[in-house]
Design a protein around this motif. Structure first.
Motif, PDB file in Angstrom:
ATOM      1  N   CYS A 132       0.403  -0.954  -0.258  1.00  0.00           N
ATOM      2  CA  CYS A 132      -0.330  -0.332   0.349  1.00  0.00           C
ATOM      3  C   CYS A 132       0.764   1.616   0.060  1.00  0.00           C
ATOM      4  CB  CYS A 132      -1.025  -0.343   1.382  1.00  0.00           C
ATOM      5  SG  CYS A 132      -0.160   0.286   2.978  1.00  0.00           S
ATOM      6  N   LEU A 133       0.261   2.082   0.065  1.00  0.00           N
ATOM      7  CA  LEU A 133       0.416   3.793  -0.220  1.00  0.00           C
ATOM      8  C   LEU A 133       0.982   4.476   1.239  1.00  0.00           C
ATOM      9  CD1 LEU A 133       1.148   5.580  -3.068  1.00  0.00           C
ATOM     10  CD2 LEU A 133      -0.067   6.235  -2.189  1.00  0.00           C
ATOM     11  N   GLY A 134       0.037   3.454   1.949  1.00  0.00           N
ATOM     12  CA  GLY A 134       0.692   4.305   3.850  1.00  0.00           C
ATOM     13  C   GLY A 134      -0.425   5.261   3.456  1.00  0.00           C
ATOM     14  N   LEU A 135      -0.531   5.632   4.843  1.00  0.00           N
ATOM     15  CA  LEU A 135      -2.064   7.027   4.981  1.00  0.00           C
ATOM     16  C   LEU A 135      -1.656   8.177   5.532  1.00  0.00           C
ATOM     17  CD1 LEU A 135      -3.428   6.266   8.215  1.00  0.00           C
ATOM     18  CD2 LEU A 135      -1.504   5.943   7.992  1.00  0.00           C
ATOM     19  N   PHE A 146       4.057   7.127   0.758  1.00  0.00           N
ATOM     20  CA  PHE A 146       5.571   7.666  -0.360  1.00  0.00           C
ATOM     21  C   PHE A 146       5.049   8.199  -1.242  1.00  0.00           C
ATOM     22  CE2 PHE A 146       3.785   2.613  -0.728  1.00  0.00           C
ATOM     23  CZ  PHE A 146       4.025   2.906  -2.379  1.00  0.00           C
ATOM     24  N   ALA A 147       3.878   8.831  -1.314  1.00  0.00           N
ATOM     25  CA  ALA A 147       3.415   9.965  -2.475  1.00  0.00           C
ATOM     26  C   ALA A 147       4.508  10.874  -2.131  1.00  0.00           C
ATOM     27  CB  ALA A 147       1.582  10.052  -2.076  1.00  0.00           C
ATOM     28  N   SER A 162      -6.551   0.768  -4.583  1.00  0.00           N
ATOM     29  CA  SER A 162      -5.434   1.296  -5.379  1.00  0.00           C
ATOM     30  C   SER A 162      -4.638   2.315  -5.162  1.00  0.00           C
ATOM     31  CB  SER A 162      -6.070   0.677  -6.821  1.00  0.00           C
ATOM     32  OG  SER A 162      -5.406   1.362  -7.768  1.00  0.00           O
ATOM     33  N   GLY A 163      -3.649   1.755  -4.980  1.00  0.00           N
ATOM     34  CA  GLY A 163      -2.299   2.745  -4.330  1.00  0.00           C
ATOM     35  C   GLY A 163      -2.418   3.949  -5.883  1.00  0.00           C
ATOM     36  N   ALA A 164      -2.445   3.603  -7.269  1.00  0.00           N
ATOM     37  CA  ALA A 164      -2.813   4.724  -7.772  1.00  0.00           C
ATOM     38  C   ALA A 164      -3.942   5.642  -8.257  1.00  0.00           C
ATOM     39  CB  ALA A 164      -2.444   3.187  -9.574  1.00  0.00           C
ATOM     40  N   PHE A 165      -5.453   4.691  -7.557  1.00  0.00           N
ATOM     41  CA  PHE A 165      -6.061   5.582  -7.139  1.00  0.00           C
ATOM     42  C   PHE A 165      -5.751   6.889  -6.069  1.00  0.00           C
ATOM     43  CE2 PHE A 165      -8.902   2.764 -10.060  1.00  0.00           C
ATOM     44  CZ  PHE A 165      -9.877   3.636 -10.885  1.00  0.00           C
ATOM     45  N   ASN A 166      -5.624   6.105  -4.970  1.00  0.00           N
ATOM     46  CA  ASN A 166      -5.261   7.325  -3.866  1.00  0.00           C
ATOM     47  C   ASN A 166      -4.468   8.242  -4.803  1.00  0.00           C
ATOM     48  OD1 ASN A 166      -4.837   4.525  -2.666  1.00  0.00           O
ATOM     49  ND2 ASN A 166      -5.373   6.529  -1.205  1.00  0.00           N
TER      50      ASN A 166
END
Lengths: 707, 707
Positions: A132-135, A146-147, A162-166
């Motif tokens: 995942c991308l985290g929160l 890590f965005a 989906s991390g890509a959607f984030n």
């Protein structure tokens, strides 16, 4: 359910996998946490370094002095279990695993993921991720992702599988100045899932709207129970995989899912969830809903400087189930007063091409007061004299002063750019494409703020008290794959809930058939019962309208012949039934999403869904069916029937007598009771049920059970 | 039809209404003409000035020395007729009237407009407008509009009935660097209309796509004949007013139009026109079509750096009638070779989150070669390592080198902005919203380049040679409002085209009824014929399944009683008919859009449309009907039947016998012939026609005529 306090508001954080290379995930996360302004201490962890990012670096989490509330793990997948065990030593409560390389990479990764789950369960560590991308949490200035950019603060709580959607939503939001209270990437959901987050957010007053991209529901029924208990907070869900093609793309089993996506749709609608089918609708509807403005009945007023867009928007509004507001006489009078005499006011209010900002102002003053108006679309097309930025100023002012949802729709490109930028700066949602504006408004209108908490039935509570008689018999047939119950047991279950059945019996000789018709009257129906004859109309295994002993004789022996030919049995099993002359044939059915423990605390899925629609050979042709999740009230069942087109016929189309809709509802209630008594029932099919002006008779009933 | 040469390419222009005030329409137009670089002389005209805009100003057009090809009139409406008459003196061929104040302002304006039309017809002046924005032609550097910006040059020919749409599209186009060959605002269409422009553009090789916003069709049939004669050029139409609400907003008569919007839809589809329902679809599909790339069967490959968007797009693609391309084995092998080993290639091709520009390049090289792929959606979400601009460069290069339609979909906001700007600069259509991309692609896919000129029937040529027998009888009933033909004449017409009718007769006594049943067999049907009994099932005026003399006796006298009670007639008129046992009841009908001269050169409208669908009380319930414009070939009729869901039943659903679809086609052909023989027929209704496995019997036939 835990409160997630230390996840959303940790006192201290350790980041495992920080390195000297600044572009590595661990380093990026550490930088993000620091630059977002997190108040507590942040510890880098990596056995390779003494110092990282200018501060002391620890070889492992357990070597850090002081408590650690949250650990972010960004090391290669194979090292994650060891890090987890080390976290356990330190009694860490929350872990975010951003590392990829688990279930998504196949069997080897799945094993690793199961190991992570095992450790988490053993030591009571709650895990977000992996993969995942985290929160991010705006209230505590926490950005453990890590965005490539940090979300702005706001009141939208968003989570995505989906991390890509984030990333994409984050980038879109940045361009429109849209902020988030929480921003969560769930990844593989090894532990924490949408239920945990939604439970928190529903209670949190700083969250105005919850938005989700969900590929799989961790437990549909539990999620909906939660949402139904908080009817004042809008929830928007984008759930892909509606089509067979998308299910293939998700590598999911096709058959099972095709049915269940219809159940998902019915279930979400029943719980008041706004289901959308595209990223732009998800983004735009979250944006509008974050304003917290109720659009009540979705009555839209259009104010425009051109007729064409007004006409086109009117079409769109009607197509999207919104309505054009009927302006009050007072409003029309007031508009006449403030507009040039050549304009006859009606909705859409056409200010015509030479409208300056002042005319918009005057019209808005009047229309914003109209109690018949729930939302106002303010349309501007850039014409020769149009004061674009000045008009934007006027619209922004009305937006701030009004409680109605006022939506600027400035159609264009280069000329309208400055105005759009202005709206963004003032946090006013605005649009340049008419369709996007109407789509978003329609999504918002599907969420009506309930005037009082709706009386709903909790999905876990069964709506009956009787004791099932045939539990053992049914259990005997239940397997991991679907099994059809034998006809005799099926009849027993039907009798137990008092379904209206035709007078009928199973006979194996002409004499028994003859003695049945002496009890009942002609006409009768004869059906073959061999299991290999599934659709009875495919071979001649059904005789209807048998009117005399002579016809009975002919039909019986013809059937006997057919049966011996097809099923090779010596003794025929023939169902003989009084013939019901139906005014209408309907389908009543049930499908189950999830397992047979669906009514217990640990059962998964959405449960049983009732299906109602046109029956007979037309079920598949028209696809005119409506669905609803068990348990439903009488009112909900009536509403479900009403959603079908068939409802018009049942209520008496073109001078025909109304049919026994109350008896259909009775039948649905009985079926609802039956599936709760026997949750093993995975599907049930009454097709057709014959509806007359006084009865709803189940002439053909099939029941399948599965674990 | 004239070639519009002097309108598109005038040698000289006069602008009437130029003034010292630079913001007045006339002055703006003069400035626009000059600044666009028009090659010939431009003369300002205004009796108030000697000099305007630095050059000699003329008091009237007729005072200018030398020929004037085009006059733009921008004076108040009431002065327009005088200017026109002055133009006539000068033998001006083309006039553009931008002035408002005509039909759109009510009766007084309408009178003025009719005067303008009268002068135009009298002196052979062709007029664009009034109440329009003017026109631009890029090839001749002509910009005779008062738009606030000049369109870029390009190959899209656009015309609009709403000047505001011209402005909005122009502004959108400027922001995306999209150009036009012609850009026309038609206004009130007093003379020149879409037919004139489309005729020119279809022949013009510099025009790649024709786009229109049309509120009313000047002559639908003629327009479609034109378009069908040029099947290689895509035409996109946005036609508002599909819903009753929008028709009200256009101040049009509701009833008539509601029907005809269905006819419009059927007619446009039949002619291969792409009908869209929103401004963004209009703009985006014109943009994609201007590339002139054929998307053949609409088989789409998706290349993406994230799974989520791939799944969601797959759903959208399936919902929009496109299909996911099945990649060849060769493609899959080649992808395996160029992608990281952890990726199992399939469509959508997921390059996963760490994809750099090079991986996109490698994947595009392979997929662009696949013969099963018609279009490629290249999806990028801005993730941590994503090389956004570098990837844009790669995609642009493949776009230029490939003949396939490659569409960049860079989902996001701030991060993707530079890439989108780059695509715009290189004239590559790109998107940030998935739904817009798929919508546009779906619109484009509806236009398949025909491999050879389609064999179509010209709408003006009738498809029969017989002479109508009852022309005088039918003419006798024809009025300006719809009139129902009497039953006897209706039967005569049905017999003339040899419709399959049940054996039937009209009787007024029980004895006549008896003698009918001796000729035919039981069962029979009895119907009351009183005109005030419209829907026969509403009161008991219909007896079916009459099986014996005793039942006939009972039914006849019951009907006689009913008839006397309802219609107060002493002699009953009862239709007695052999009973057809239908396997299916269908509706066959005709509606006419336009007048009864529809098959003559000066007749207006789209003509007769055939309607086919589910019959009986279900017609309104299911709305399962398909339409097609007369005349249609057998193949087109079969295709029309196939468009209904009922078609599945007709062809034998769930083991039922197939029904006589060929006989339905025969009936439709006969009806088609009938309405061409009697173009006065404004509507015709066979509901139901009884379809068996060998017949299609018209048991209930009604015909209405109107001028």
């Amino acid at each position: 359910m835990p409160s997630l306090t230390k996840l959303f508001s940790p006192s201290s954080i350790a980041v495992v996998g920080v390195s000297a290379e600044t572009h590595k995930l661990g380093s990026v996360i550490m930088q993000n946490i620091l630059s977002a302004g997190f108040a507590g201490p942040v510890y880098p962890v990596n056995p390779k370094y003494e110092v990282a990012m200018g501060v002391k670096c620890y070889p492992k989490v357990s070597k850090i002095r002081g408590d650690i509330d949250l650990v972010v793990i960004a090391v290669p997948a194979e090292f994650v279990p060891d890090v987890m065990r080390d976290c356990a030593k330190k009694r860490v409560e929350y872990v975010v695993i951003v590392s990829a390389g688990f279930r998504e990479l196949g069997l080897k990764g799945l094993k690793l993921e199961l190991e992570v789950r095992h450790i988490a369960e053993k030591f009571g560590i709650r895990v977000l991720g992996p993969n995942c991308l985290g929160l991010s949490v705006s209230a505590t200035k926490l950005d453990a992702t890590f965005a490539a950019m940090q979300p702005l603060g706001g009141n939208i709580a968003f989570l995505s599988q989906s991390g890509a959607f984030n990333s994409a939503i984050l980038d879109m939001a940045a361009a429109r100045n849209v902020g988030f209270s929480h921003f969560v990437s769930m990844g593989n959901k090894v532990d924490l899932n949408e239920l945990d987050f939604v439970a928190e957010w529903l209670k949190d007053d700083n969250v105005k709207v919850i938005g989700m991209y969900l590929e799989q529901f961790s437990d549909g029924k539990d999620l909906l129970d939660l949402i139904k208990a908080h009817p004042y907070k809008p929830v928007v869900i984008l759930h892909p995989g509606e089509t067979v093609e998308a299910q293939k793309a998700m590598n999911l089993h096709t058959g099972a899912l095709a049915g269940s996506s219809a159940i998902v749709r019915a279930a979400l609608a029943q719980a008041g969830v706004i289901q959308v089918d595209s990223l732009e609708k998800l983004f735009h509807s979250m944006w509008l809903l974050s304003l917290g403005r109720d659009v009540h009945q979705g009555r839209v007023a259009i104010i425009t400087n051109a007729g064409g867009p007004g006409v086109m928007l009117t079409d769109m509004i009607a197509r999207h189930g919104l309505s054009l507001a009927e302006l009050t006489v007072e409003t029309l009078d007031n508009l006449k007063r403030v507009l040039p005499p050549s304009i006859t006011p009606h909705n859409p209010v056409d200010l015509v091409g030479d409208a300056l900002a002042e005319r918009y102002d005057n019209a808005l003053k009047v229309v914003a007061q109209d109690q018949n108006v729930d939302a106002i679309l303010v349309v501007l097309t850039p014409q020769l004299v149009t004061q674009i930025e000045e008009t934007a100023r006027v619209v922004a002012q009305h937006f701030r002063n009004s409680k109605k949802l006022i939506i600027p729709l400035f159609i264009g490109g280069v000329f309208v750019e400055a105005a759009i930028t202005k709206f963004n700066a003032e946090e006013i949602p605005s649009f340049i494409f008419p369709e996007q504006a109407v789509n978003a408004l329609a999504a918002v209108a599907r969420f009506h703020l309930p005037k009082q908490t709706k009386k709903t039935i909790n999905l876990h509570s069964r709506t009956f008290t009787s004791i099932a008689k045939h539990t053992h018999a049914v259990a005997r047939f239940t397997r991991t794959t679907p099994v059809a119950l034998p006809q005799a047991l099926t009849f027993e279950l039907a009798k137990e809930v008092e379904l209206d059945l035709p007078k009928q019996t199973i006979v194996d000789s002409f004499d028994s058939a003859l003695s049945f018709v002496s009890e009942t009257h002609f006409p009768v129906v004869l059906k073959a019962l061999a299991e290999d004859i599934t659709h009875k109309t495919d071979v001649k295994a059904l005789y209807t309208d048998v009117r005399s002993v002579a016809e009975l004789h002919e039909a019986f022996f013809a059937l006997e012949g057919q049966l011996q030919r097809v099923s090779k049995k010596s003794k025929p099993a023939v169902l003989i039934q009084e013939q019901i002359r139906a005014q209408e044939e309907v389908l009543i059915g049930v499908n189950r999403s999830g397992d047979s423990r669906v009514y217990e605390q640990d059962g998964l899925g959405f449960g049983h869904a009732l299906v109602f629609g046109k029956g007979g050979i037309y079920t598949e042709v028209w696809g005119d069916v409506a669905m609803g999740l068990v348990p439903m009230t009488k009112e909900q069942l009536l509403e479900m029937i009403h959603r079908t087109k068939l409802s018009k016929v049942l209520h008496g189309a073109r001078g025909k007598k109304p049919l026994a809709v109350d008896k259909i509802v009775d039948t649905l209630l009985k079926i609802q009771k039956l599936v709760q008594m026997y949750p093993q029932i995975s599907s049930l099919d009454i097709n057709p049920a014959m509806v007359t002006s006084s009865r709803c008779v189940a002439v053909d009933l099939k029941i399948f059970v599965q674990e």
